[in-house]
Design a protein around this motif. Structure first.
Motif, PDB file in Angstrom:
ATOM      1  N   PHE A  13       9.445 -12.176  -1.529  1.00  0.00           N
ATOM      2  CA  PHE A  13       8.088 -11.695  -1.776  1.00  0.00           C
ATOM      3  C   PHE A  13       7.978 -10.805  -3.018  1.00  0.00           C
ATOM      4  O   PHE A  13       6.899 -10.289  -3.315  1.00  0.00           O
ATOM      5  CB  PHE A  13       7.572 -10.926  -0.556  1.00  0.00           C
ATOM      6  N   ALA A  14       9.057 -10.612  -3.731  1.00  0.00           N
ATOM      7  CA  ALA A  14       9.071  -9.695  -4.877  1.00  0.00           C
ATOM      8  C   ALA A  14       8.505 -10.374  -6.125  1.00  0.00           C
ATOM      9  O   ALA A  14       9.193 -10.546  -7.136  1.00  0.00           O
ATOM     10  CB  ALA A  14      10.482  -9.183  -5.131  1.00  0.00           C
ATOM     11  N   THR A  15       7.224 -10.753  -6.064  1.00  0.00           N
ATOM     12  CA  THR A  15       6.549 -11.385  -7.204  1.00  0.00           C
ATOM     13  C   THR A  15       5.155 -10.801  -7.346  1.00  0.00           C
ATOM     14  O   THR A  15       4.529 -10.404  -6.344  1.00  0.00           O
ATOM     15  CB  THR A  15       6.415 -12.910  -7.018  1.00  0.00           C
ATOM     16  N   PRO A  16       4.617 -10.760  -8.552  1.00  0.00           N
ATOM     17  CA  PRO A  16       3.248 -10.253  -8.714  1.00  0.00           C
ATOM     18  C   PRO A  16       2.227 -11.109  -7.989  1.00  0.00           C
ATOM     19  O   PRO A  16       1.226 -10.596  -7.471  1.00  0.00           O
ATOM     20  CB  PRO A  16       3.039 -10.265 -10.232  1.00  0.00           C
ATOM     21  N   GLU A  17       2.461 -12.415  -7.944  1.00  0.00           N
ATOM     22  CA  GLU A  17       1.510 -13.302  -7.270  1.00  0.00           C
ATOM     23  C   GLU A  17       1.423 -12.983  -5.778  1.00  0.00           C
ATOM     24  O   GLU A  17       0.332 -12.968  -5.190  1.00  0.00           O
ATOM     25  CB  GLU A  17       1.927 -14.759  -7.475  1.00  0.00           C
ATOM     26  N   ALA A  18       2.571 -12.718  -5.151  1.00  0.00           N
ATOM     27  CA  ALA A  18       2.568 -12.386  -3.727  1.00  0.00           C
ATOM     28  C   ALA A  18       1.857 -11.068  -3.466  1.00  0.00           C
ATOM     29  O   ALA A  18       1.093 -10.932  -2.487  1.00  0.00           O
ATOM     30  CB  ALA A  18       4.000 -12.331  -3.197  1.00  0.00           C
ATOM     31  N   ILE A  19       2.095 -10.091  -4.317  1.00  0.00           N
ATOM     32  CA  ILE A  19       1.442  -8.784  -4.154  1.00  0.00           C
ATOM     33  C   ILE A  19      -0.073  -8.942  -4.196  1.00  0.00           C
ATOM     34  O   ILE A  19      -0.804  -8.449  -3.323  1.00  0.00           O
ATOM     35  CB  ILE A  19       1.908  -7.808  -5.251  1.00  0.00           C
ATOM     36  N   VAL A  20      -0.568  -9.643  -5.192  1.00  0.00           N
ATOM     37  CA  VAL A  20      -2.003  -9.812  -5.360  1.00  0.00           C
ATOM     38  C   VAL A  20      -2.604 -10.602  -4.201  1.00  0.00           C
ATOM     39  O   VAL A  20      -3.630 -10.220  -3.625  1.00  0.00           O
ATOM     40  CB  VAL A  20      -2.305 -10.510  -6.705  1.00  0.00           C
ATOM     41  N   GLU A  21      -1.954 -11.704  -3.825  1.00  0.00           N
ATOM     42  CA  GLU A  21      -2.490 -12.547  -2.752  1.00  0.00           C
ATOM     43  C   GLU A  21      -2.562 -11.795  -1.428  1.00  0.00           C
ATOM     44  O   GLU A  21      -3.594 -11.822  -0.730  1.00  0.00           O
ATOM     45  CB  GLU A  21      -1.631 -13.799  -2.588  1.00  0.00           C
ATOM     46  N   VAL A  22      -1.486 -11.130  -1.054  1.00  0.00           N
ATOM     47  CA  VAL A  22      -1.456 -10.450   0.242  1.00  0.00           C
ATOM     48  C   VAL A  22      -2.365  -9.223   0.239  1.00  0.00           C
ATOM     49  O   VAL A  22      -3.053  -8.950   1.234  1.00  0.00           O
ATOM     50  CB  VAL A  22      -0.011 -10.088   0.623  1.00  0.00           C
ATOM     51  N   ALA A  23      -2.409  -8.477  -0.853  1.00  0.00           N
ATOM     52  CA  ALA A  23      -3.274  -7.295  -0.909  1.00  0.00           C
ATOM     53  C   ALA A  23      -4.739  -7.691  -0.736  1.00  0.00           C
ATOM     54  O   ALA A  23      -5.474  -7.083   0.058  1.00  0.00           O
ATOM     55  CB  ALA A  23      -3.071  -6.564  -2.228  1.00  0.00           C
ATOM     56  N   ARG A  24      -5.163  -8.694  -1.450  1.00  0.00           N
ATOM     57  CA  ARG A  24      -6.557  -9.143  -1.327  1.00  0.00           C
ATOM     58  C   ARG A  24      -6.843  -9.688   0.073  1.00  0.00           C
ATOM     59  O   ARG A  24      -7.892  -9.390   0.667  1.00  0.00           O
ATOM     60  CB  ARG A  24      -6.844 -10.214  -2.374  1.00  0.00           C
ATOM     61  N   ALA A  25      -5.925 -10.488   0.603  1.00  0.00           N
ATOM     62  CA  ALA A  25      -6.135 -11.071   1.923  1.00  0.00           C
ATOM     63  C   ALA A  25      -6.150  -9.995   3.001  1.00  0.00           C
ATOM     64  O   ALA A  25      -6.954 -10.065   3.952  1.00  0.00           O
ATOM     65  CB  ALA A  25      -5.050 -12.102   2.214  1.00  0.00           C
ATOM     66  N   ALA A  26      -5.263  -8.989   2.889  1.00  0.00           N
ATOM     67  CA  ALA A  26      -5.213  -7.919   3.883  1.00  0.00           C
ATOM     68  C   ALA A  26      -6.542  -7.167   3.933  1.00  0.00           C
ATOM     69  O   ALA A  26      -7.026  -6.805   5.012  1.00  0.00           O
ATOM     70  CB  ALA A  26      -4.069  -6.959   3.578  1.00  0.00           C
ATOM     71  N   GLU A  27      -7.129  -6.939   2.787  1.00  0.00           N
ATOM     72  CA  GLU A  27      -8.426  -6.264   2.763  1.00  0.00           C
ATOM     73  C   GLU A  27      -9.483  -7.130   3.448  1.00  0.00           C
ATOM     74  O   GLU A  27     -10.300  -6.633   4.221  1.00  0.00           O
ATOM     75  CB  GLU A  27      -8.826  -5.949   1.321  1.00  0.00           C
ATOM     76  N   GLY A  28      -9.435  -8.428   3.185  1.00  0.00           N
ATOM     77  CA  GLY A  28     -10.383  -9.327   3.807  1.00  0.00           C
ATOM     78  C   GLY A  28     -10.203  -9.460   5.309  1.00  0.00           C
ATOM     79  O   GLY A  28     -11.178  -9.660   6.051  1.00  0.00           O
ATOM     80  N   LEU A  29      -8.967  -9.358   5.789  1.00  0.00           N
ATOM     81  CA  LEU A  29      -8.680  -9.484   7.217  1.00  0.00           C
ATOM     82  C   LEU A  29      -9.041  -8.223   8.004  1.00  0.00           C
ATOM     83  O   LEU A  29      -9.030  -8.247   9.233  1.00  0.00           O
ATOM     84  CB  LEU A  29      -7.200  -9.806   7.436  1.00  0.00           C
ATOM     85  N   GLY A  30      -9.316  -7.131   7.300  1.00  0.00           N
ATOM     86  CA  GLY A  30      -9.701  -5.907   7.980  1.00  0.00           C
ATOM     87  C   GLY A  30      -8.611  -4.882   8.156  1.00  0.00           C
ATOM     88  O   GLY A  30      -8.782  -3.901   8.892  1.00  0.00           O
ATOM     89  N   PHE A  31      -7.455  -5.079   7.507  1.00  0.00           N
ATOM     90  CA  PHE A  31      -6.426  -4.043   7.542  1.00  0.00           C
ATOM     91  C   PHE A  31      -6.945  -2.774   6.868  1.00  0.00           C
ATOM     92  O   PHE A  31      -7.871  -2.820   6.036  1.00  0.00           O
ATOM     93  CB  PHE A  31      -5.149  -4.534   6.858  1.00  0.00           C
ATOM     94  N   ASP A  32      -6.356  -1.653   7.229  1.00  0.00           N
ATOM     95  CA  ASP A  32      -6.797  -0.363   6.697  1.00  0.00           C
ATOM     96  C   ASP A  32      -5.937   0.149   5.557  1.00  0.00           C
ATOM     97  O   ASP A  32      -6.396   0.992   4.782  1.00  0.00           O
ATOM     98  CB  ASP A  32      -6.789   0.686   7.817  1.00  0.00           C
ATOM     99  N   SER A  33      -4.696  -0.337   5.461  1.00  0.00           N
ATOM    100  CA  SER A  33      -3.782   0.263   4.492  1.00  0.00           C
ATOM    101  C   SER A  33      -2.673  -0.697   4.097  1.00  0.00           C
ATOM    102  O   SER A  33      -2.331  -1.620   4.836  1.00  0.00           O
ATOM    103  CB  SER A  33      -3.171   1.555   5.062  1.00  0.00           C
ATOM    104  N   LEU A  34      -2.125  -0.452   2.905  1.00  0.00           N
ATOM    105  CA  LEU A  34      -0.954  -1.157   2.378  1.00  0.00           C
ATOM    106  C   LEU A  34       0.149  -0.131   2.162  1.00  0.00           C
ATOM    107  O   LEU A  34      -0.109   0.969   1.668  1.00  0.00           O
ATOM    108  CB  LEU A  34      -1.276  -1.827   1.035  1.00  0.00           C
ATOM    109  N   TRP A  35       1.402  -0.512   2.475  1.00  0.00           N
ATOM    110  CA  TRP A  35       2.508   0.439   2.397  1.00  0.00           C
ATOM    111  C   TRP A  35       3.688  -0.176   1.652  1.00  0.00           C
ATOM    112  O   TRP A  35       3.985  -1.357   1.813  1.00  0.00           O
ATOM    113  CB  TRP A  35       2.950   0.846   3.801  1.00  0.00           C
ATOM    114  N   ALA A  36       4.386   0.656   0.880  1.00  0.00           N
ATOM    115  CA  ALA A  36       5.570   0.222   0.145  1.00  0.00           C
ATOM    116  C   ALA A  36       6.743   1.127   0.489  1.00  0.00           C
ATOM    117  O   ALA A  36       6.578   2.335   0.721  1.00  0.00           O
ATOM    118  CB  ALA A  36       5.312   0.246  -1.356  1.00  0.00           C
ATOM    119  N   ALA A  37       7.942   0.537   0.488  1.00  0.00           N
ATOM    120  CA  ALA A  37       9.169   1.261   0.825  1.00  0.00           C
ATOM    121  C   ALA A  37       9.980   1.536  -0.442  1.00  0.00           C
ATOM    122  O   ALA A  37       9.558   1.224  -1.552  1.00  0.00           O
ATOM    123  CB  ALA A  37       9.983   0.468   1.837  1.00  0.00           C
TER     124      ALA A  37
END
Length: 304
Positions: A13-37
């Motif tokens: 998942f360490a790609t810019p495309e994955a970051i953008v796709e999942v971040a946008r989708a998570a917002e659309g699905l109703g998640f409240d937050s994104l977290w990085a380790a």
């Protein structure tokens, strides 16, 4: 209960495309937050066992993107999601520099940052950045003193055992005043008491609910002893589950189990004080499509 998800960051998942796709989708699905380790290396012969499973570090960790860079990209393609670190190993960085970077992210995201800090568990990483492993707790206390001055004070001045900052103006200040919410990890008594004394909340990990309750009581008692409002503290609980098709034995939950088992566990942590849960699905999926399917299934059960 607020629901967060780990932003793509490591392994496949360490790609810019994955970051953008999942971040946008998570917002659309109703998640409240994104977290990085935070992870900087995978030793061939580790100094310490991985704190999970059989003690072997996940293979996916061999490729690991910088957490704050990942969150900056995610901030640019979202407008509502909170952005958090779970956890950032602050002692690898000089406090003035990291406080400035965190301020920058808070400003660029219009005040959406939660600063989650931990001490880490791998001595090899401390050696790699030439930071002493010993006395980490005392070092973190002073690190927080400096960072909080950078965030809050018009004139920043510090003369301590490890860092010296001459009287200076350091700007800009964070969008959130007097600073972004500060969350600390920790499982030891000293670490839990530090959370109660200094932080806005605890970055917890999946464990039996009675254990969570006992540790959270330690945090709350320390807050009360320090004259703070214990009811204002947050618990953010992280799980890194392996999702299975078949029912897992109860003792393996939440580390392993069906979607229903994991989400039932997460809902049950509310009674221990968890106000937010964080789900990392990068160790149980290999594609963004699979990750988002699981994310949708989980959020539908957590928030019907």
């Amino acid at each position: 209960m607020r629901i967060g998800i780990a932003v793509p960051q490591y392994g496949s998942f360490a790609t810019p495309e994955a970051i953008v796709e999942v971040a946008r989708a998570a917002e659309g699905l109703g998640f409240d937050s994104l977290w990085a380790a935070d992870r900087i290396l995978t030793p061939h012969e580790p100094s310490d066992p991985y704190p999970g499973g059989d003690g072997t570090m996940p293979e996916e960790y061999r490729t690991f993107l910088d957490p704050l860079t990942v969150l900056t990209l995610a901030a640019g393609v979202t407008g509502r999601l909170r952005l958090g670190t779970s956890t950032l190993t602050a002692l690898w960085h000089a406090p003035v520099l990291l406080a400035r970077t965190l301020t920058t992210l808070d400003v660029l995201s219009h005040g959406r940052l939660d600063v989650g800090i931990g001490l880490g568990w791998l001595r090899d990483e401390y050696r790699a950045v030439d930071v002493p492993w010993e006395n980490r707790g005392a070092r973190l206390e002073e690190w927080l003193d400096v960072a909080e001055a950078v965030w809050a004070d018009d004139t920043v001045r510090h003369d301590g055992a490890r860092w010296t900052v001459p009287a200076s103006h350091i700007g800009p200040k964070p969008a959130q005043r007097p600073r972004p919410p500060l969350l600390l990890g920790g499982l030891s008594t000293a670490g839990l008491e530090r959370i109660g004394r200094r932080a806005d909340g605890w970055l917890a990990v999946g464990m039996p609910v009675p254990c969570l309750t006992a540790m959270w009581n330690t945090v709350r008692l320390a807050a009360e002893a320090a004259g703070r409002d214990a009811s204002a503290l947050r618990m953010v609980l992280r799980v890194n589950p392996t999702v299975t098709a078949d029912e897992a034995p109860p003792e393996q939950v939440p580390n392993r189990g069906r979607v229903a088992q994991i989400t039932d566990y997460l809902l049950g942590t509310a009674e221990a004080g968890a106000g937010e849960v964080l789900i990392d699905l990068q160790q149980t999926t290999t594609t963004t499509a699979e990750l988002l399917d699981l994310a949708e299934a989980m959020i539908k059960r957590l928030r019907p």
